[in-house]
Design a protein around this motif. Sequence first.
Motif, short mmCIF file in Angstrom:
data_model
loop_
_atom_site.label_atom_id
_atom_site.label_comp_id
_atom_site.label_asym_id
_atom_site.label_seq_id
_atom_site.Cartn_x
_atom_site.Cartn_y
_atom_site.Cartn_z
N ASN A 67 27.54 96.66 39.08
CA ASN A 67 26.83 94.54 39.08
C ASN A 67 27.43 94.27 41.03
O ASN A 67 26.82 93.67 41.13
N TYR A 68 27.90 95.34 41.42
CA TYR A 68 28.40 95.06 43.04
C TYR A 68 28.15 95.96 44.29
O TYR A 68 28.30 95.75 44.67
N PHE A 69 27.06 96.29 42.77
CA PHE A 69 26.19 98.15 44.76
C PHE A 69 24.94 97.82 45.15
O PHE A 69 23.78 97.60 44.56
N CYS A 70 25.08 96.25 45.99
CA CYS A 70 24.42 95.41 46.59
C CYS A 70 25.03 95.46 48.36
O CYS A 70 26.59 95.39 48.29
N ARG B 48 17.03 98.37 29.02
CA ARG B 48 15.97 97.88 29.81
C ARG B 48 15.14 96.07 30.28
O ARG B 48 14.65 96.17 30.79
N LEU B 49 14.55 96.41 29.26
CA LEU B 49 14.15 94.19 28.47
C LEU B 49 15.15 93.76 29.21
O LEU B 49 14.12 92.38 29.54
N THR B 55 15.69 89.89 35.59
CA THR B 55 15.08 89.88 37.36
C THR B 55 13.94 88.69 37.63
O THR B 55 14.22 88.82 38.28
N PHE B 56 13.59 88.62 36.33
CA PHE B 56 12.18 87.33 35.66
C PHE B 56 12.17 86.90 35.38
O PHE B 56 10.97 87.07 34.13
N LEU B 86 19.29 100.43 36.03
CA LEU B 86 19.06 99.13 36.03
C LEU B 86 18.67 98.04 36.73
O LEU B 86 17.77 97.67 36.59
N ASN B 87 19.90 97.96 37.46
CA ASN B 87 19.79 97.45 39.08
C ASN B 87 18.44 97.18 39.73
O ASN B 87 18.12 96.49 40.74
N ALA B 88 17.78 98.25 39.37
CA ALA B 88 16.55 97.89 40.33
C ALA B 88 15.42 98.18 38.92
O ALA B 88 14.27 98.85 39.67
#
Lengths: 312, 250
Positions: A67-70, B48-49, B55-56, B86-88
């Motif tokens: 969660n902090y990979f930014c 994923r969902l 994100t949106f 997931l974060n991208a």
Amino acid sequence: MRRRGRKPDWLYGSAGVTIPFPLPPSSGIGLKPQHYTQALESPPAEDSTHRDGEEFRPGWVEVHPQNYFCQGGPPHRWLAGICEHYPVSFHSVGLSLGSAAGLDEAELLQLAALCERYEPASVSDHLSWSGTANNRYPDLLPLPYTRECLDHFAAQVGRTQDFLKRQILIENPSRYLAFTGDEMDEAQFLHALCEKAGCGLLFDINNIEVSATNLGLDPFAMVAAIDAELVGEVHLAGHAVEEHEYGPLLIDDHGSSVTDLTWQLFERFIARAGAKPSLIEWDTDIPDYAILTGEASKASRIMREASLVHEA
Amino acid sequence: MKLDALQRSMIEAIDKGPDHVADTAFVGGRKGALRGLSVHANTISHARLVALEETFPKLRDLIGEERFNQLSREYVGRNEAIGEPLNAIGRRLAQFMREKPDCDKTAAALADFEWAWLKSYHAADAEALTLAQFADADEETLLNTIVALHPASRITPASARAALLDEVPGLADCAAILLTRPQADVLVSPASEAMVRQIDELAEPQPFCNLLGNVDEQLLAEGLQASMAMLEAGALVLFRQESNLAGNRG
């Protein structure tokens, strides 16, 4: 950063790596953004002890490093503030250490950068795999307990520890599947892993309840089989229950209170092991901070009572 | 079964369904395998969902939950989505939307905007250059000051504005939408054509004089106005100063 200088009393093996600032043997919470402010408003007491009648303050917190990979922004401002007041554990969910293709290098690089930046007290990941770097599966998929898998997994843990220049903890999985080709049980696999890789264990007791129920095993025997000396951290959490014609299926969703059975297993383990850094994990349907700290307070009370018995 | 073969078979079953389960590998045979693998398949799909929903959120509001879920399920079945952490995972959603024959252009632009917003939110911290720092500067100092784009600054197409008009004043006639994060919060501002040109110029650090243009007076005035607006929005950082500015932050 707040630093704890005590040498880890569970350090063993010959990997030549150490944890410089271990977690205190008190109860902590999995920290979520909705609780940043409250966590900063009530940092842990200096002596990490809780007295009856006082508002409970967790002794440490855990975050998912992913969660902090930014590079910056509000997540880092909060994390920097939290690290000023709490010992912090990084509980990774993304290294995919058991992937036959090898661990996820991009995740390791980012984890290393974050460790360099914040110097967490502890770093952990899971006995699992999550696809490959080109084909990612955001879940903790199970591994067979074979010698081939043990050698491979130990090598990946070794690479990680060498790269991070520190010992890591590996968490026992919650299982929905068992493999016909298993050559040892879970405790034997974990103990052999620690021996080969020089890592420690993150002992998730909710995962014991989930695995035991789903696979028809004895949870008390599974807890009894774990070598407490190898355990650097304990996880406690709730799970969902699906009723099927074949019986209940437990889903490790971390979305509810710790169950009575998991508390019993924890009491049994702590009575044998003594106080350990013990975390309340709650990742979905996040409750009020007071509910989370209430659970942590209960874990603290169990450890305190076990200590009194030990001392007597 | 060897580890790599076992993992390939598990992926096949998760991706393609129960017909592809190698049931001899699992205790409980086919039933046991299906029961366990379906838990993992559901967890993966759900994660994923949820990541796309988080994100949106504005896109979900705009097109409605049902259409958003359908779009998300189509998207997460694609290689470009499952290759991302997931974060991208939302990185290519707008492009995926544009490739569809019935593309809703405003919705795709909003997906661009929300992805840019997230990148801005997570960008490196830097101290934004302010107008106040030029309070006592002479013209030569100002023109020779070298500036760079703040790491959090992003420009996105104006076509998303229809979905943002209620929240952001001044977007009705903008050429593009500017995202900045001079402090903790991401700010959304209208951008003129001159601002878009200057941001293009700022692919590399530039002295202010290069941004302003010098063809004629009108362009110069537009350039000056654009630079002032960028400073007010916190879109720039000081790269190098040629002389002392207020609050010396070189």
